[in-house]
Design an enzyme around this catalytic site. Structure first.
Site, PDB file in Angstrom:
ATOM      1  N   GLY A  46       0.824  -1.194   0.000  1.00  0.00           N
ATOM      2  CA  GLY A  46       0.000   0.000   0.000  1.00  0.00           C
ATOM      3  C   GLY A  46       0.861   1.247   0.000  1.00  0.00           C
ATOM      4  O   GLY A  46       2.020   1.213   0.427  1.00  0.00           O
ATOM      5  N   GLN A  51       2.966  10.048   1.314  1.00  0.00           N
ATOM      6  CA  GLN A  51       4.264   9.380   1.463  1.00  0.00           C
ATOM      7  C   GLN A  51       5.248   9.775   0.359  1.00  0.00           C
ATOM      8  O   GLN A  51       6.453   9.583   0.507  1.00  0.00           O
ATOM      9  CB  GLN A  51       4.086   7.854   1.470  1.00  0.00           C
ATOM     10  CG  GLN A  51       3.401   7.344   2.739  1.00  0.00           C
ATOM     11  CD  GLN A  51       3.284   5.831   2.731  1.00  0.00           C
ATOM     12  OE1 GLN A  51       2.335   5.281   2.178  1.00  0.00           O
ATOM     13  NE2 GLN A  51       4.253   5.152   3.327  1.00  0.00           N
ATOM     14  N   LEU A  93       6.318   1.702   4.522  1.00  0.00           N
ATOM     15  CA  LEU A  93       7.464   2.118   3.695  1.00  0.00           C
ATOM     16  C   LEU A  93       8.072   3.420   4.210  1.00  0.00           C
ATOM     17  O   LEU A  93       9.219   3.722   3.909  1.00  0.00           O
ATOM     18  CB  LEU A  93       7.026   2.281   2.231  1.00  0.00           C
ATOM     19  CG  LEU A  93       6.591   0.981   1.526  1.00  0.00           C
ATOM     20  CD1 LEU A  93       6.052   1.288   0.139  1.00  0.00           C
ATOM     21  CD2 LEU A  93       7.728  -0.022   1.457  1.00  0.00           C
ATOM     22  N   HIS A 134      -4.731   1.492   7.472  1.00  0.00           N
ATOM     23  CA  HIS A 134      -3.359   2.011   7.553  1.00  0.00           C
ATOM     24  C   HIS A 134      -3.165   3.173   6.557  1.00  0.00           C
ATOM     25  O   HIS A 134      -2.632   4.220   6.922  1.00  0.00           O
ATOM     26  CB  HIS A 134      -2.390   0.857   7.251  1.00  0.00           C
ATOM     27  CG  HIS A 134      -0.942   1.230   7.237  1.00  0.00           C
ATOM     28  ND1 HIS A 134      -0.025   0.707   8.135  1.00  0.00           N
ATOM     29  CD2 HIS A 134      -0.237   2.068   6.430  1.00  0.00           C
ATOM     30  CE1 HIS A 134       1.171   1.222   7.867  1.00  0.00           C
ATOM     31  NE2 HIS A 134       1.077   2.043   6.842  1.00  0.00           N
ATOM     32  N   HIS A 138      -2.709   7.531   6.930  1.00  0.00           N
ATOM     33  CA  HIS A 138      -1.691   8.412   6.333  1.00  0.00           C
ATOM     34  C   HIS A 138      -2.319   9.729   5.863  1.00  0.00           C
ATOM     35  O   HIS A 138      -1.703  10.785   5.976  1.00  0.00           O
ATOM     36  CB  HIS A 138      -1.048   7.741   5.115  1.00  0.00           C
ATOM     37  CG  HIS A 138       0.103   6.822   5.450  1.00  0.00           C
ATOM     38  ND1 HIS A 138       1.257   7.255   6.054  1.00  0.00           N
ATOM     39  CD2 HIS A 138       0.281   5.493   5.235  1.00  0.00           C
ATOM     40  CE1 HIS A 138       2.089   6.236   6.204  1.00  0.00           C
ATOM     41  NE2 HIS A 138       1.516   5.146   5.729  1.00  0.00           N
TER      42      HIS A 138
HETATM   43 NI    NI Z   1       2.377   3.220   5.668  1.00  0.00          NI
END
Ligand code: NI
Length: 171
Positions: A46, A51, A93, A134, A138
């Protein structure tokens, strides 16, 4: 399409709330294409737009296999119903080499727009339900480590410092 750099904790952008997508335009389509390349290259299951430094409410998830990928591109995703509890190990990540168990809902119903702007409702459980929760976190500036107890969070900070120092030594 291109690989983008994935931001790592404690990058302040990761703690910001992303804004809703109003138009699924060419720029957004290109960001999502880059996200797909970046997630598969990592590899990860994901990725959320913040990110890669884009503060827009878009996530991608693939909980399928290499042989049978199941790529989901979700714009403006929201959890509209949930029940049950689970406590599974997660990684991210943006938090390399650190894993911890996080309490989540075991079943959720999500609502999101696909890349054509059409609203879709989807019920999920297991890994997919965890991945949605999750990734949506973010978009609200929350990492999985923010959901740890304060004791465990303290342990995380110490361990993560060591991980970062080791990574610097390897460079
Ligand atoms: Ni994450």
């Amino acid at each position: 399409m291109a690989l983008r750099r994935i931001l790592h904790y404690p990058e302040p952008l990761l703690a910001q709330r992303s804004v809703s997508v109003e138009y699924i335009d060419e720029q957004l389509i290109s960001v999502v294409a880059d996200m797909v390349d970046t997630m598969y290259a990592a590899p990860g299951v994901g990725l959320a737009a913040p990110q890669i430094g884009v503060l827009k409410r878009v996530i991608i998830i693939d909980c399928g296999s290499k042989e049978e990928p199941e790529l989901i591109r979700a714009v403006n995703p929201q959890i509209i119903d949930s029940h049950g509890e689970c406590n599974e190990e997660e990684g991210c990540l943006s938090v390399p080499d650190y894993y911890a168990c996080v309490k989540r809902k075991s079943w959720i119903k999500v609502r999101y727009q696909n890349m054509q702007g059409k609203w879709i409702e989807q019920e999920c459980e297991g890994l997919l339900a965890i991945a949605f929760q999750h990734e949506i976190d973010h978009l609200d500036g929350k990492l999985f480590v923010d959901r740890l107890s304060s004791l465990k969070k303290g342990m995380f900070r110490k361990k993560y410092k060591q991980i970062q120092e080791q990574q610097r030594e390897q460079l």
